[in-house]
Design a protein around this motif. Sequence first.
Motif, PDB file in Angstrom:
ATOM      1  N   PRO A 112       0.716  -1.072   0.061  1.00 19.50           N
ATOM      2  CA  PRO A 112      -0.082  -0.132  -0.033  1.00 19.50           C
ATOM      3  C   PRO A 112       0.872   1.208  -0.021  1.00 19.50           C
ATOM      4  O   PRO A 112       2.023   1.351   0.525  1.00 19.50           O
ATOM      5  CB  PRO A 112      -0.913  -0.067   1.339  1.00 19.50           C
ATOM      6  N   ALA A 113       0.242   2.146  -0.627  1.00 18.23           N
ATOM      7  CA  ALA A 113       1.016   3.672  -0.711  1.00 18.23           C
ATOM      8  C   ALA A 113       1.057   4.282   0.774  1.00 18.23           C
ATOM      9  O   ALA A 113      -0.261   4.296   1.258  1.00 18.23           O
ATOM     10  CB  ALA A 113       0.446   4.422  -1.808  1.00 18.23           C
ATOM     11  N   GLU A 118       4.075  10.413   6.993  1.00 14.46           N
ATOM     12  CA  GLU A 118       3.634   9.547   8.024  1.00 14.46           C
ATOM     13  C   GLU A 118       5.237   8.785   8.704  1.00 14.46           C
ATOM     14  O   GLU A 118       5.086   8.394   9.694  1.00 14.46           O
ATOM     15  CB  GLU A 118       2.920   8.515   7.654  1.00 14.46           C
ATOM     16  N   ILE A 119       5.976   8.495   7.613  1.00 13.49           N
ATOM     17  CA  ILE A 119       7.324   7.916   7.956  1.00 13.49           C
ATOM     18  C   ILE A 119       8.318   8.699   7.707  1.00 13.49           C
ATOM     19  O   ILE A 119       8.888   9.013   6.521  1.00 13.49           O
ATOM     20  CB  ILE A 119       7.417   6.475   7.139  1.00 13.49           C
ATOM     21  N   ALA A 153       6.583   0.947   2.129  1.00 15.45           N
ATOM     22  CA  ALA A 153       7.327   1.441   3.269  1.00 15.45           C
ATOM     23  C   ALA A 153       6.563   1.407   4.388  1.00 15.45           C
ATOM     24  O   ALA A 153       5.373   1.253   4.699  1.00 15.45           O
ATOM     25  CB  ALA A 153       7.684   3.197   3.006  1.00 15.45           C
ATOM     26  N   ALA A 154       7.336   1.220   5.738  1.00 15.44           N
ATOM     27  CA  ALA A 154       6.628   1.187   6.887  1.00 15.44           C
ATOM     28  C   ALA A 154       7.597   1.464   8.064  1.00 15.44           C
ATOM     29  O   ALA A 154       8.804   1.889   7.749  1.00 15.44           O
ATOM     30  CB  ALA A 154       6.300  -0.415   7.370  1.00 15.44           C
ATOM     31  N   ARG A 155       7.432   1.624   9.093  1.00 15.02           N
ATOM     32  CA  ARG A 155       8.042   1.990  10.278  1.00 15.02           C
ATOM     33  C   ARG A 155       8.105   0.955  11.739  1.00 15.02           C
ATOM     34  O   ARG A 155       6.987   0.517  11.788  1.00 15.02           O
ATOM     35  CB  ARG A 155       7.921   3.466  10.754  1.00 15.02           C
ATOM     36  N   ASP A 156       9.308   0.793  12.262  1.00 10.07           N
ATOM     37  CA  ASP A 156       9.370   0.190  13.563  1.00 10.07           C
ATOM     38  C   ASP A 156      10.148   0.775  14.310  1.00 10.07           C
ATOM     39  O   ASP A 156      10.621   1.921  13.973  1.00 10.07           O
ATOM     40  CB  ASP A 156       9.455  -1.354  13.137  1.00 10.07           C
ATOM     41  N   GLU A 157      10.569   0.218  15.638  1.00 10.22           N
ATOM     42  CA  GLU A 157      11.663   0.787  16.719  1.00 10.22           C
ATOM     43  C   GLU A 157      12.772   1.054  15.924  1.00 10.22           C
ATOM     44  O   GLU A 157      13.677   1.832  16.404  1.00 10.22           O
ATOM     45  CB  GLU A 157      11.747  -0.192  17.498  1.00 10.22           C
TER      46      GLU A 157
END
Length: 236
Positions: A112-113, A118-119, A153-157
């Motif tokens: 998903p876009a 956001e990131i 794209a995503a985000r984590d710790e």
Amino acid sequence: MSDSPSEPSLAELVAVMAHDLNNPLAALVTNLSFIEGTVAPKDGGDLAEALGDAQMLCDMLRRLVGNLDLIARREALSGGASILDLGHLLRQAAERLQKQASAAEIELSVDPAPPLGEILVQCDRELLGRAIDNLIAYGLEQAPSRSRITVTAARDERGGRVVIEHRRKPQIAQMTEAPPPMTRAEQRRRTQALYGRGAALLCARIAADLIGGKLEVTTDTGPVARLVLIAPPAEP
């Protein structure tokens, strides 16, 4: 008697070569843009397709020359860290490589876009862009024709993550039948798709290291490959 000048290092020679290659490449891009502006709509068809192919190959040459420079100069390329929108950079990279994907008959999609803003990551913009470009280019080299590459794209710790998934090509040893003959158009697309093979993953890893990030590549033998680029998070 004066001492003879010392021989330049290999890295210095490669950096000079990359600089010298950029000059004719820039002139070629300018000439192609001029030709594009003079081609009448009625002259489309094969002429327009050939022009589009030439422009795509110039884009690929730009990345290859940039990779030579990256291998040669590494840390010297860094212009300093700034706060970047990872989703925006990912969309730009996918757009740059869309023609190459089409030539290889591969669907390239950001899905998903991620929403803009956001990131956020904090690193060198040029080096992060090169890491993403090379990672997608590597996926295009490895994925079979008429398949799909999914980028998101995503985000984590650990920070922002660019994730690329694609099907693997069947192993040559498993192919017992001779491949069917290809048409001229199919041969041309296959040749174009093969340009740039070899250094993309290496350069993606170099760029990832230079931004303080990390590159993870799955090593299992499953049908789907997964590449993950991790960029440092933006400081609060």
